[in-house]
Scaffold this motif. Structure first.
Motif, PDB file in Angstrom:
ATOM      1  N   PHE A 231     -13.561 -13.839 -16.058  1.00 53.37           N
ATOM      2  CA  PHE A 231     -13.316 -12.932 -16.095  1.00 53.37           C
ATOM      3  C   PHE A 231     -14.100 -12.236 -14.940  1.00 53.37           C
ATOM      4  CE2 PHE A 231     -12.050 -13.046 -20.334  1.00 53.37           C
ATOM      5  CZ  PHE A 231     -10.712 -13.487 -19.944  1.00 53.37           C
TER       6      PHE A 231
ATOM      7  N   GLN B 117     -16.568 -19.169 -22.152  1.00 50.50           N
ATOM      8  CA  GLN B 117     -15.741 -18.153 -22.009  1.00 50.50           C
ATOM      9  C   GLN B 117     -15.018 -17.190 -23.679  1.00 50.50           C
ATOM     10  OE1 GLN B 117     -14.742 -14.758 -18.606  1.00 50.50           O
ATOM     11  NE2 GLN B 117     -13.266 -16.372 -18.837  1.00 50.50           N
TER      12      GLN B 117
ATOM     13  N   VAL C 275     -12.679 -14.272 -24.879  1.00 48.37           N
ATOM     14  CA  VAL C 275     -11.532 -12.921 -25.309  1.00 48.37           C
ATOM     15  C   VAL C 275     -11.708 -12.346 -26.512  1.00 48.37           C
ATOM     16  CG1 VAL C 275      -9.803 -13.550 -24.257  1.00 48.37           C
ATOM     17  CG2 VAL C 275     -10.417 -11.018 -23.855  1.00 48.37           C
TER      18      VAL C 275
ATOM     19  N   ALA D 140     -15.589  -9.103 -24.578  1.00 48.10           N
ATOM     20  CA  ALA D 140     -15.432 -10.850 -23.801  1.00 48.10           C
ATOM     21  C   ALA D 140     -16.731 -10.865 -23.602  1.00 48.10           C
ATOM     22  CB  ALA D 140     -14.957 -10.810 -22.023  1.00 48.10           C
TER      23      ALA D 140
END
Length: 141
Positions: free
Chosen positions: A26, A60, A62, A69
């Motif tokens: 992101f 990662q 979210v 995040a």
């Protein structure tokens, strides 16, 4: 909820709100990092670098309910071969929090062998730390 051994288990609400997302990183990680520590301080998060050239491995997550995040990314300062994994949390209200002050350091020479093993061990350790942050414990039952 606890098991007979007294270990905490993940609740279904925690699992339903956090999602692993390992596609492109992101861009907000780069934006918030540079807002806090200055322009040019996060080449390892730069979204303008072609995805295939981004440092790996990384992970990662979210939170689909809050917009928070979390990422595990390889980082370096002056010497790009002397790396560690940063665990970065993006609260839904803004800012960025590094979650682990002393991550394991490894050498990334691009060659296979000991350096690769050290990198993979450091990555697994960082991911486990991130999951403990997200879920409050490990998957052990």
């Amino acid at each position: 909820m606890t098991t007979r051994r007294g270990m905490m288990m993940r609740s279904t609400t925690d699992e339903s709100s956090w999602r692993r997302y390992d596609d492109c990183l992101f861009p907000v990680f780069h934006e918030r990092f540079e807002e806090q520590w200055g322009k040019g301080t996060a080449p390892f998060l730069d979204p303008s670098v072609i995805d295939e050239q981004q440092p790996r491995p990384r992970a990662q997550w979210v939170n689909i309910d809050t917009g928070a995040a979390l990422a595990v990314v390889p980082v370096w300062q002056d010497d790009p071969t002397n790396r560690s994994f940063a665990i970065l949390y993006l609260p839904p209200v803004g800012g960025i929090w590094p979650l682990r002050p002393n991550p394991p350091i490894y050498l990334d020479t691009g060659a296979d062998g000991v350096e690769k093993d050290a990198r993979e061990d450091a990555f697994r350790e960082a991911v486990a730390h991130a999951e403990r942050f997200i879920y409050g414990t490990t998957n052990e039952v």
